[in-house]
Design a protein around this motif. Structure first.
Motif, PDB file in Angstrom:
ATOM      1  N   PRO A  59      45.854  43.963  38.507  1.00 38.94           N
ATOM      2  CA  PRO A  59      44.547  44.097  37.856  1.00 38.94           C
ATOM      3  C   PRO A  59      44.433  45.407  37.074  1.00 38.94           C
ATOM      4  CG  PRO A  59      44.308  43.657  40.216  1.00 38.94           C
ATOM      5  CD  PRO A  59      45.745  43.947  39.982  1.00 38.94           C
ATOM      6  N   PHE A  60      43.740  45.337  35.961  1.00 38.20           N
ATOM      7  CA  PHE A  60      43.470  46.541  35.167  1.00 38.20           C
ATOM      8  C   PHE A  60      42.513  47.439  35.962  1.00 38.20           C
ATOM      9  CE2 PHE A  60      41.202  48.893  31.755  1.00 38.20           C
ATOM     10  CZ  PHE A  60      42.297  49.580  31.260  1.00 38.20           C
ATOM     11  N   PHE A  61      42.372  48.679  35.525  1.00 40.95           N
ATOM     12  CA  PHE A  61      41.446  49.610  36.168  1.00 40.95           C
ATOM     13  C   PHE A  61      40.043  49.007  36.235  1.00 40.95           C
ATOM     14  CE2 PHE A  61      44.364  52.902  34.110  1.00 40.95           C
ATOM     15  CZ  PHE A  61      45.184  52.931  35.222  1.00 40.95           C
ATOM     16  N   GLY A  62      39.398  49.215  37.354  1.00 40.46           N
ATOM     17  CA  GLY A  62      38.016  48.741  37.498  1.00 40.46           C
ATOM     18  C   GLY A  62      37.905  47.261  37.819  1.00 40.46           C
ATOM     19  N   ILE A  63      39.039  46.546  37.888  1.00 43.80           N
ATOM     20  CA  ILE A  63      39.009  45.096  38.141  1.00 43.80           C
ATOM     21  C   ILE A  63      39.504  44.822  39.557  1.00 43.80           C
ATOM     22  CG2 ILE A  63      39.944  42.845  37.442  1.00 43.80           C
ATOM     23  CD1 ILE A  63      38.144  44.067  35.284  1.00 43.80           C
ATOM     24  N   GLU A  64      38.699  44.067  40.317  1.00 46.55           N
ATOM     25  CA  GLU A  64      39.116  43.654  41.657  1.00 46.55           C
ATOM     26  C   GLU A  64      39.386  42.153  41.642  1.00 46.55           C
ATOM     27  OE1 GLU A  64      36.759  45.651  44.986  1.00 46.55           O
ATOM     28  OE2 GLU A  64      35.680  46.238  43.173  1.00 46.55           O
ATOM     29  N   ALA A  65      40.659  41.809  41.443  1.00 46.55           N
ATOM     30  CA  ALA A  65      41.037  40.396  41.347  1.00 46.55           C
ATOM     31  C   ALA A  65      41.235  39.819  42.739  1.00 46.55           C
ATOM     32  CB  ALA A  65      42.315  40.266  40.536  1.00 46.55           C
ATOM     33  N   GLU A  66      40.776  38.588  42.931  1.00 48.15           N
ATOM     34  CA  GLU A  66      40.981  37.932  44.223  1.00 48.15           C
ATOM     35  C   GLU A  66      41.505  36.516  44.019  1.00 48.15           C
ATOM     36  OE1 GLU A  66      38.467  40.024  47.523  1.00 48.15           O
ATOM     37  OE2 GLU A  66      37.234  38.557  46.467  1.00 48.15           O
ATOM     38  N   ILE A  67      42.412  36.125  44.898  1.00 49.44           N
ATOM     39  CA  ILE A  67      42.872  34.745  44.910  1.00 49.44           C
ATOM     40  C   ILE A  67      42.034  34.056  45.975  1.00 49.44           C
ATOM     41  CG2 ILE A  67      44.867  33.215  45.183  1.00 49.44           C
ATOM     42  CD1 ILE A  67      45.538  35.272  43.093  1.00 49.44           C
TER      43      ILE A  67
END
Ligand code: WT7
Length: 700
Positions: free
Chosen positions: A485-493
């Motif tokens: 994930p890019f900065f500031g992004i909280e990716a979830e599966i």
């Protein structure tokens, strides 16, 4: 849980790599090498630990402070903000209580700050560096390129802004832009935002019908277009299509003025397709207005632009982006994902009419004060060396393209790349669809010479800017993985069945994002309810991307493709429902089901199954002519890029007892997996399946 999204099983047949356990990091060739002529140290280096430290300081409890600092450091504000962010993604409880979402936008960033996006993209660089090239315009004909400096850009943008003002455009009004890939398209965008107007750009490959619908939806009073476009040595009748669109608006036509750029100097357009009183030539209008236009002070949350994109229904969604947040996301991703330094020459080969062009031709590079490229031609005109001639001629440092283009050039052979000096390149980007390892490796070896960073960037019209991507200098890559994930992004599966985020590595589900980031879309123009229902309802507390994804044993994210009824052809997104509606407008068509199948070149291809009305009689020997007619129908209603690759005229479609078409079966048959249909007990008339199998097998 309202979601009934199936696990992304069908995408296996697209040739997208499954994350084989034990897959290795490609450290050997794909490293952003210290030995390479990087002007300075990469922004993030030397390894994933540096990324992890920076990322963890940009999310969770640190998120607002991190974005606030970036916003103050990188953008020029007229009035500084005191509120960093309001709102968040609605929880299950909030969704329940708030039955009809409030018309006010649920999320805001830098809420009480004011700024102007055009000032940030043009004026501040024109003052500091007037003679720096803002735009490299590589025209369709090789040799006809132009360099537009920041000072020239300021002048032209100001003039067009003054022309728009003269046409009555005020803050908050919408202006539709239907332009070919000339540098003046960039001017048109920036002129709108200079005076606070919201632009709605329509890709010049869209039909008159599509343009009509988009003009009517956002009620533009001004249309900016050109006499003709040039692409691959041919002319495109841009103004003729625009005229047709306005005619089709009928009495409801909101457009009072049309500003027409003379791109080719077409005599036919000047003679027969010019309506005095309504149509004005760009060059004539600009000659009669002052060369400077002051900028409008905008709230960070004022609309910047609308861009229509396809969803899972027939009606395109007008995605609204706002000023401060979008601009910051665009700027920061150009800087970090492409490791841009002063003196770089950035090139994104997309069209300005799509989100990639908005963010990575116009707003991102220009906000950063970088040199950007407007490439009018095709990868194969006049020869398959065109990209590489362009890179060496201008000394481009970043090159951002699509898997479809890479696959095409790979097929045509690396001899076309060989004799060009590509040593200026440092970062090669890919976007729009999953990139298969063969294409990735070819890009790395033959274009990057094993020395460039390859960034497979994942994002969407709605995310505004890149959200999952490697970072040159820090993230070692694997062919086919969008990585981290890019900065500031909280990716979830997220597990589509339970709706719960899947912890740890080695998991597969759907891709969601927790917590808002500044460049996320704010709403669907005129339809707040649809916005909330599409993106926030499926997984409460999250933004739902519509894509399947996996996290492998290294914690890297792999994008598996759409899990909804969206087809992605060459990175162009369309809904099956849109193509179906276009086909149903043909007077002989009774029913139709459109599906996507894997395609070696375009990623996916449109396949249509069609039944004809009983009263529509046609001689079976004339079936090829009918198929042609149906393909033309889609080209005419949507645009050439949506044309089905295959149309199967069949006597019936497989349906459930309640009459729902079973697309899963059609998908399998069209992909040559008709022998693996599995359980057919839900199909009302299984004989139909056999007939369709035979039809597909016999088709040329
Ligand atoms: C859809 C968004 C903003 C990029 C241009 C298309 C697919 C995009 C990747 C990638 C795999 C990708 C997704 C996404 N997509 N980038 N690197 N790997 N898939 O924008 O028209 O809004 O389409 O494009 O399916 O949802 P868009």
């Amino acid at each position: 849980m309202t979601s009934n999204i199936p696990p992304p099983a069908r995408h296996d047949s697209q040739g997208i790599p499954m994350h084989a356990p034990g897959s290795r990091l490609t450290t050997a060739t794909n490293k952003y090498k210290d030995t390479h002529p990087v002007p300075e140290k990469p922004h993030v280096s030397p390894d994933i630990e540096a990324y992890k430290a920076a990322h963890s300081g940009s999310v969770g409890p640190h998120s607002d402070a991190w974005w606030a600092e970036q916003a103050r450091e990188n953008l020029t504000w007229i009035k500084d903000f005191t509120i960093v962010r309001t709102g968040g993604f609605p929880s299950e409880q909030e969704l329940k209580e708030n039955k009809s979402p409030s018309p006010t936008l649920p999320i805001t960033w830098f809420t009480d700050g004011t700024l102007n996006a055009c000032y940030n993209c043009v004026d501040r660089h024109a003052f500091a560096n007037p003679d720096k090239t803002a735009i490299i315009y590589e025209a369709d004909e090789p040799g006809e390129h132009q360099y537009i400096t920041y000072a020239m850009l300021l002048n032209e943008v100001s003039r067009v802004a003054n022309v728009l003002k003269g046409m009555g455009i005020k803050k908050g009004d919408t202006v539709t832009i239907y332009m070919p890939m000339t540098w003046q398209a960039v001017v048109a965008f920036l002129a709108c935002v200079r005076i606070g107007a919201i632009h709605s750009a329509v890709f010049a490959g869209f039909s008159a019908e599509s343009l009509r619908d988009r003009i009517l939806d956002c009620q533009s009073t001004v249309l900016i277009t050109a006499d003709e476009g040039r692409r691959g040595g041919r002319s495109v009748a841009t103004k003729v299509i625009a005229d047709q669109a306005l005619k089709e608006c009928g009495d409801a036509n909101p457009v009072k003025h049309v500003l027409v750029l003379s791109r080719t100097g077409s005599k036919t357009v000047a003679g027969q397709h010019f309506t005095p009183g309504r149509d004005v030539w760009w060059h004539e209008a600009c000659a009669n207005v002052p060369a400077y236009c002051p900028v409008e002070e905008m709230s960070s949350e004022d609309g910047l632009f609308i861009l229509y994109t396809s969803g899972s229904t027939g009606k395109p969604k007008g995605i609204l982006h706002t000023t401060g947040g979008y601009l910051l996301g665009a700027l920061l991703t150009v800087k970090y994902v492409f490791d841009v330094h002063p003196g770089d020459k950035f090139a994104c080969m997309a069209d300005v009419g799509w989100i990639t062009g908005h963010t990575y031709i116009i707003y991102g590079p220009l906000a950063l004060g970088t040199t950007t490229t407007v490439f009018e031609s095709t990868p194969v005109y006049p020869s398959p060396s065109r990209y590489w001639e362009t890179v060496s001629k201008h000394g481009l440092t970043q090159f951002y393209s699509s898997p479809t283009a890479v696959r095409l050039l790979r097929k045509l052979g690396h001899q076309h790349v060989q004799d060009h000096d590509l040593s200026s390149l440092r970062v090669l980007g890919s976007v729009g669809e999953p990139i298969n390892p063969e294409a990735w490796n070819w890009y790395n070896e033959h274009v990057g010479k094993g020395e460039c960073a390859i960034v497979d960037t994942y994002w969407q019209t709605e995310t505004g800017s890149i959200v999952v991507t490697p970072l040159p200098g820090a993230i070692e890559t694997k062919p086919g993985a969008a990585t981290v994930p890019f900065f500031g992004i909280e990716a979830e599966i997220v597990d589509p069945l339970s709706g719960k985020p899947l912890e740890g590595n080695g998991v597969e589900g759907v891709l969601c994002i927790k917590n808002p980031w500044p460049s996320i879309a704010r709403t669907i123009w005129g339809d707040d309810k649809r916005f909330v229902e599409t993106y926030f309802k499926p997984y409460p507390g999250h933004y739902f991307t519509g894509d399947g994804a996996a996290r492998d044993e290294h914690g890297y994210i792999w994008i598996k493709g759409r899990v909804d009824d969206v087809i992605n052809v060459s990175g162009h997104r369309m809904s099956t429902a849109e193509v179906e509606s276009a086909l149903l407008l043909h007077n002989g068509v009774a029913e139709t089901a459109v599906i996507g199948t894997a395609d070696e070149l375009t990623g996916q291809a449109v396949n249509a199954f069609v039944t004809m009305k009983p009263e529509f009689s046609f001689d079976p020997t004339s079936e090829p002519a009918l198929v042609k007619e149906l393909v033309l129908q889609v080209r005419k209603i949507i645009g050439p890029f949506a044309a089905p690759k295959k149309v199967y005229i069949v006597s019936d479609l497989p349906k459930t007892r309640s009459g729902k078409i079973v697309r899963r079966i059609l998908r399998k048959i069209a992909s040559g997996e008709g022998d693996q249909l599995g359980d057919l007990s839900t199909v009302a008339e299984p004989e139909v399946v056999e007939v369709i199998k035979k039809k597909v097998a016999e088709s040329p």
